[in-house]
Write a protein that holds these residues in place. Structure first.
Motif, PDB file in Angstrom:
ATOM      1  N   VAL A  30      -3.791  -2.983   2.566  1.00  0.00           N
ATOM      2  CA  VAL A  30      -4.595  -3.610   1.636  1.00  0.00           C
ATOM      3  C   VAL A  30      -4.143  -3.389   0.275  1.00  0.00           C
ATOM      4  CG1 VAL A  30      -6.812  -4.026   1.008  1.00  0.00           C
ATOM      5  CG2 VAL A  30      -6.529  -3.255   3.286  1.00  0.00           C
ATOM      6  N   PHE A  31      -3.789  -4.509  -0.662  1.00  0.00           N
ATOM      7  CA  PHE A  31      -3.435  -4.388  -1.716  1.00  0.00           C
ATOM      8  C   PHE A  31      -4.276  -5.094  -2.835  1.00  0.00           C
ATOM      9  CE2 PHE A  31       0.103  -4.572   0.901  1.00  0.00           C
ATOM     10  CZ  PHE A  31       0.942  -3.549   0.446  1.00  0.00           C
ATOM     11  N   LYS A  32      -4.260  -4.625  -4.177  1.00  0.00           N
ATOM     12  CA  LYS A  32      -5.220  -5.221  -5.229  1.00  0.00           C
ATOM     13  C   LYS A  32      -4.424  -5.141  -6.455  1.00  0.00           C
ATOM     14  CE  LYS A  32      -9.855  -5.347  -7.195  1.00  0.00           C
ATOM     15  NZ  LYS A  32     -11.142  -4.524  -7.200  1.00  0.00           N
ATOM     16  N   ALA A  33      -4.351  -6.151  -7.230  1.00  0.00           N
ATOM     17  CA  ALA A  33      -3.551  -6.277  -8.498  1.00  0.00           C
ATOM     18  C   ALA A  33      -4.800  -5.623  -9.551  1.00  0.00           C
ATOM     19  CB  ALA A  33      -2.881  -7.241  -8.897  1.00  0.00           C
ATOM     20  N   VAL A  34      -4.444  -4.865 -10.502  1.00  0.00           N
ATOM     21  CA  VAL A  34      -5.392  -4.288 -11.451  1.00  0.00           C
ATOM     22  C   VAL A  34      -4.621  -3.889 -12.930  1.00  0.00           C
ATOM     23  CG1 VAL A  34      -7.230  -3.290  -9.902  1.00  0.00           C
ATOM     24  CG2 VAL A  34      -5.322  -1.893 -10.694  1.00  0.00           C
ATOM     25  N   LYS A 145      -5.298   8.864  12.667  1.00  0.00           N
ATOM     26  CA  LYS A 145      -4.961   7.998  11.905  1.00  0.00           C
ATOM     27  C   LYS A 145      -6.318   7.180  11.494  1.00  0.00           C
ATOM     28  CE  LYS A 145      -2.272   4.036  11.293  1.00  0.00           C
ATOM     29  NZ  LYS A 145      -1.103   2.793  12.156  1.00  0.00           N
ATOM     30  N   LYS A 146      -7.240   6.953  12.589  1.00  0.00           N
ATOM     31  CA  LYS A 146      -8.493   6.295  12.470  1.00  0.00           C
ATOM     32  C   LYS A 146      -9.552   6.987  11.539  1.00  0.00           C
ATOM     33  CE  LYS A 146     -12.401   4.380  14.860  1.00  0.00           C
ATOM     34  NZ  LYS A 146     -13.128   4.011  16.296  1.00  0.00           N
ATOM     35  N   LYS A 147      -9.564   8.220  11.801  1.00  0.00           N
ATOM     36  CA  LYS A 147     -10.419   9.173  10.933  1.00  0.00           C
ATOM     37  C   LYS A 147      -9.852   9.533   9.614  1.00  0.00           C
ATOM     38  CE  LYS A 147     -13.126   9.786  14.375  1.00  0.00           C
ATOM     39  NZ  LYS A 147     -14.543   8.892  14.088  1.00  0.00           N
ATOM     40  N   LYS A 148      -8.575   9.391   9.375  1.00  0.00           N
ATOM     41  CA  LYS A 148      -8.058   9.527   8.072  1.00  0.00           C
ATOM     42  C   LYS A 148      -8.305   8.510   7.218  1.00  0.00           C
ATOM     43  CE  LYS A 148      -4.167  12.742   8.354  1.00  0.00           C
ATOM     44  NZ  LYS A 148      -2.735  12.914   8.460  1.00  0.00           N
ATOM     45  N   LYS A 149      -8.382   7.279   7.727  1.00  0.00           N
ATOM     46  CA  LYS A 149      -8.557   5.943   7.090  1.00  0.00           C
ATOM     47  C   LYS A 149      -9.991   5.891   6.585  1.00  0.00           C
ATOM     48  CE  LYS A 149      -8.326   0.894   7.770  1.00  0.00           C
ATOM     49  NZ  LYS A 149      -7.893  -0.176   8.400  1.00  0.00           N
ATOM     50  N   LYS A 150     -10.957   6.493   7.316  1.00  0.00           N
ATOM     51  CA  LYS A 150     -12.413   6.430   7.152  1.00  0.00           C
ATOM     52  C   LYS A 150     -12.812   7.298   6.288  1.00  0.00           C
ATOM     53  CE  LYS A 150     -16.795   6.273   9.392  1.00  0.00           C
ATOM     54  NZ  LYS A 150     -17.540   6.208  10.582  1.00  0.00           N
ATOM     55  N   TYR A 151     -12.089   8.771   6.256  1.00  0.00           N
ATOM     56  CA  TYR A 151     -12.566   9.706   5.312  1.00  0.00           C
ATOM     57  C   TYR A 151     -11.656  10.118   4.243  1.00  0.00           C
ATOM     58  CZ  TYR A 151     -16.216   9.977   9.073  1.00  0.00           C
ATOM     59  OH  TYR A 151     -17.254   9.823   9.947  1.00  0.00           O
ATOM     60  N   GLU A 152     -10.703   9.673   4.378  1.00  0.00           N
ATOM     61  CA  GLU A 152      -9.844  10.469   3.336  1.00  0.00           C
ATOM     62  C   GLU A 152      -9.636   9.181   1.969  1.00  0.00           C
ATOM     63  OE1 GLU A 152      -5.795  11.598   4.437  1.00  0.00           O
ATOM     64  OE2 GLU A 152      -6.605  13.214   5.425  1.00  0.00           O
ATOM     65  N   ALA A 153     -10.015   9.620   0.973  1.00  0.00           N
ATOM     66  CA  ALA A 153     -10.101   8.614  -0.353  1.00  0.00           C
ATOM     67  C   ALA A 153      -8.762   8.693  -0.951  1.00  0.00           C
ATOM     68  CB  ALA A 153     -11.065   8.860  -1.188  1.00  0.00           C
ATOM     69  N   VAL A 154      -7.757   7.973  -0.201  1.00  0.00           N
ATOM     70  CA  VAL A 154      -6.234   8.060  -0.709  1.00  0.00           C
ATOM     71  C   VAL A 154      -5.647   6.787  -1.311  1.00  0.00           C
ATOM     72  CG1 VAL A 154      -4.112   8.742  -0.415  1.00  0.00           C
ATOM     73  CG2 VAL A 154      -6.053   9.983   0.632  1.00  0.00           C
ATOM     74  N   ILE A 155      -5.169   6.699  -2.321  1.00  0.00           N
ATOM     75  CA  ILE A 155      -4.452   5.328  -2.684  1.00  0.00           C
ATOM     76  C   ILE A 155      -3.271   5.509  -3.345  1.00  0.00           C
ATOM     77  CG2 ILE A 155      -6.817   3.983  -3.400  1.00  0.00           C
ATOM     78  CD1 ILE A 155      -6.150   4.907  -6.407  1.00  0.00           C
ATOM     79  N   THR A 156      -2.260   4.370  -3.129  1.00  0.00           N
ATOM     80  CA  THR A 156      -1.062   4.574  -3.802  1.00  0.00           C
ATOM     81  C   THR A 156      -0.888   3.670  -4.811  1.00  0.00           C
ATOM     82  OG1 THR A 156      -0.271   5.515  -1.761  1.00  0.00           O
ATOM     83  CG2 THR A 156       1.559   4.617  -3.112  1.00  0.00           C
ATOM     84  N   THR A 162       7.748  -9.538  -6.013  1.00  0.00           N
ATOM     85  CA  THR A 162       7.224 -10.506  -5.081  1.00  0.00           C
ATOM     86  C   THR A 162       6.762 -10.443  -3.795  1.00  0.00           C
ATOM     87  OG1 THR A 162       9.212 -11.690  -6.412  1.00  0.00           O
ATOM     88  CG2 THR A 162       8.350 -12.772  -4.441  1.00  0.00           C
ATOM     89  N   ARG A 163       7.328  -9.455  -3.119  1.00  0.00           N
ATOM     90  CA  ARG A 163       6.686  -9.343  -1.715  1.00  0.00           C
ATOM     91  C   ARG A 163       5.475  -8.824  -1.857  1.00  0.00           C
ATOM     92  NH1 ARG A 163       9.116  -8.468   3.422  1.00  0.00           N
ATOM     93  NH2 ARG A 163       7.765  -6.981   4.823  1.00  0.00           N
ATOM     94  N   ILE A 164       5.097  -7.805  -2.539  1.00  0.00           N
ATOM     95  CA  ILE A 164       3.897  -7.148  -2.748  1.00  0.00           C
ATOM     96  C   ILE A 164       2.736  -8.159  -3.113  1.00  0.00           C
ATOM     97  CG2 ILE A 164       2.404  -5.318  -3.945  1.00  0.00           C
ATOM     98  CD1 ILE A 164       4.854  -3.744  -3.923  1.00  0.00           C
ATOM     99  N   LEU A 165       3.134  -8.774  -3.943  1.00  0.00           N
ATOM    100  CA  LEU A 165       2.092  -9.884  -4.752  1.00  0.00           C
ATOM    101  C   LEU A 165       1.872 -11.035  -3.457  1.00  0.00           C
ATOM    102  CD1 LEU A 165       2.739  -9.905  -8.378  1.00  0.00           C
ATOM    103  CD2 LEU A 165       0.876  -8.878  -7.213  1.00  0.00           C
ATOM    104  N   SER A 166       2.886 -11.542  -2.986  1.00  0.00           N
ATOM    105  CA  SER A 166       2.668 -12.712  -1.922  1.00  0.00           C
ATOM    106  C   SER A 166       2.051 -12.196  -0.874  1.00  0.00           C
ATOM    107  CB  SER A 166       3.926 -13.242  -1.631  1.00  0.00           C
ATOM    108  OG  SER A 166       4.708 -12.009  -1.263  1.00  0.00           O
ATOM    109  N   THR A 167       2.322 -10.773  -0.252  1.00  0.00           N
ATOM    110  CA  THR A 167       1.433 -10.343   0.743  1.00  0.00           C
ATOM    111  C   THR A 167       0.166 -10.242   0.220  1.00  0.00           C
ATOM    112  OG1 THR A 167       3.623  -9.043   1.436  1.00  0.00           O
ATOM    113  CG2 THR A 167       1.314  -8.459   2.377  1.00  0.00           C
ATOM    114  N   MET A 168      -0.401  -9.634  -0.856  1.00  0.00           N
ATOM    115  CA  MET A 168      -1.503  -9.414  -1.466  1.00  0.00           C
ATOM    116  C   MET A 168      -2.443 -10.810  -1.272  1.00  0.00           C
ATOM    117  SD  MET A 168      -2.983  -8.194  -5.047  1.00  0.00           S
ATOM    118  CE  MET A 168      -2.511  -9.895  -5.896  1.00  0.00           C
TER     119      MET A 168
END
Length: 490
Positions: A30-34, A145-156, A162-168
């Motif tokens: 999941v991506f989001k431009a800010v 992997k499933k539990k990490k996605k649910k409970y770990e508040a991690v972002i990069t 071009t690839r990232i924005l087109s995918t987003m």
């Protein structure tokens, strides 16, 4: 390989996150431009935080959301593998009855309230699971992997590309980019021969994504003419790239509504003044001076008529004069602001008309190095008109979500001539999971990435007769087909 890895580790840090940049937040797929601004609340994947602490770090850094919405760089901790080494041979004896986990929702909520990190919560979930050790090694990895996605508040935080924005955009709002997939966009850039120093014509209604991709590929060298419908170009996605100001110096824009008049030679430039008109502001200034002259006259008349009562009501008149002076000053400031706004508005209009003239001059040269079309409008009239501005032996690419408009466009181009190497293609993409002993195509994949019509322009010989075309056709066709053509002529 070891030398390459060592060189990569020894290289300096990448670009830093600065205030005012446009960054992309990444969590999983999941991506989001800010925009990167201080004390601005960001909501992403059910988490809220501030980007203040991220400023100064390198792009690609992974952060963990702590209490109060603060970001802290995540320290990579080697996970203990003693627990995961004990694995079962299969999952046939595991029953999903909802009783395998000893921790309740209240316990997990209490851990969150205490400020326990996501890694520790996942570790406690593993320790309190009665069926974890009976699962296979692959099932254990999937569970973690499933539990990490649910409970770990991690972002990069990653740098836009071009690839990232087109995918987003394709994942979040595909309708805004006409369902243009990133692999199709890559093919457009390749077939269009986008490179530094080109003079490109871009027609798109994809929120500026195609324009940004062309600008990124050209690197600020060359010129781009964006043809837009309506009142002005839409560049929402272009702003997400975070290009420096010099990239926009050679970016020109021209309305599609003026193309026919430009081709017919009736494009009017009479509305463009030779220089900013200052006559109106001067008149306003003269009117203002007259009013200023009238105001003192009125004050003197009032003073002459009120000489008799001045001694009695001297303090009241002083207050009245102060109020009048404030009113006059307020009116003067307001008139000055109005004049400045009018002058600024006129200057912007003059600059816009001047740029329109410059763009029209560039198009009249008819030496563009390529044409890219990706719009929601029918491509046939657009392409037939804009190919007039493209030099011979130059590529053009047209994207459409459906093939029927491109088939019609293909037929019209064959009838018109002036193009060779016409190709109508559909891009197809399949993602693969690559993991030890379980590499396979992913179960979900995109149904379609749209269609592309590409070709190369050549000099259109309009003086060529139909008879010469038929003779050329006879010479090119095999003997069997040549006989059929002769029979038809009989």
């Amino acid at each position: 390989m070891a030398a390459v890895a060592a060189a990569a580790r020894g290289a300096g840090p990448g670009p830093r996150i600065r205030e005012g940049d446009c960054a992309v937040l990444k969590r999983g797929d999941v991506f989001k431009a800010v925009p990167v601004l201080r004390r601005r609340k960001i909501i992403f994947e059910k988490q809220w935080f501030y980007l203040d602490n991220a400023i100064g770090h390198s792009y690609g850094t992974t952060f963990e959301v702590t209490g109060g919405g603060n970001l802290q760089p995540r320290q990579e901790v080697e996970e203990a593998t003693t627990e995961t080494k004990e694995a079962g041979t299969d999952n046939r004896n595991i029953v999903d009855d909802g009783k395998s986990q000893k921790l309740t929702h209240d316990d997990i909520k209490a851990l969150k309230d205490k400020g326990t990190k996501g890694q520790e919560i996942v570790q406690q979930l593993i320790e309190n699971s009665t069926t974890f050790r009976d699962k296979t090694e692959f099932a254990q990895d999937k569970y973690i992997k499933k539990k990490k996605k649910k409970y770990e508040a991690v972002i990069t935080i990653v740098k836009p590309s071009t690839r990232i924005l087109s995918t987003m955009y394709y994942a979040r709002e595909p309708g805004k980019i006409n369902h243009l997939r990133y692999d199709t966009l890559a093919q457009m850039l390749t077939l269009g021969n986008i490179r530094a120093g080109n003079k490109m014509i871009v027609v798109e209604t994809c929120a500026g994504l195609v324009l940004g991709a062309v600008m990124e590929r050209m690197g600020g060298y060359g010129s781009i003419i964006q043809m837009y419908p309506g009142g002005g170009p839409v560049r929402a996605a272009t702003s997400c790239f975070g290009f420096p100001k010099p990239f926009f110096d050679n970016l020109h824009e021209f309305p599609l509504s003026k193309v026919d008049s430009l081709l017919s030679g009736t494009f009017s430039t009479e509305t463009l003044p030779s220089e900013p008109e200052d006559s109106v502001p001067v008149e306003e200034e003269s009117n203002g001076l007259a009013e200023e002259k009238r105001a003192p006259l009125q004050e003197t008349e009032e003073e002459s008529t009120a000489e008799a009562a001045m001694e009695v009501n001297q303090t009241e008149e002083q207050e009245t004069m102060d109020i009048n002076a404030e009113d006059v000053e307020f009116k003067e400031n307001k008139e000055k602001e109005t004049r400045e706004n009018a002058r600024e508005k006129q200057r912007k209009q003059w600059e816009r008309r001047k740029k329109l003239l410059e763009t029209a001059a560039l198009l009249r040269e008819k030496n563009a190095d390529g044409l890219i079309v990706a719009s929601k409008f029918h491509p046939t009239p657009l392409l037939l008109s804009l190919l007039e501005f493209v030099a011979p032996s130059r590529p053009f690419v047209v994207y459409c979500q459906y093939k029927e408009p491109l088939l019609e466009c293909y037929t019209k181009l064959r009838e018109r001539g002036g193009v060779i190497n016409l190709k109508l293609s559909e891009t197809w993409l399949r993602s693969y999971q690559v993991l030890p002993e379980r590499s396979h195509p992913k179960l979900t994949m995109s149904g379609g990435g749209g269609f592309l019509l590409s070709g190369v322009t050549v000099v259109l010989d309009k003086g060529r007769s139909d008879g010469s075309d038929l003779e050329a056709l006879k010479m090119e066709e095999p003997s069997s087909k040549r006989c059929k053509i002769q029979d038809l002529n009989i």
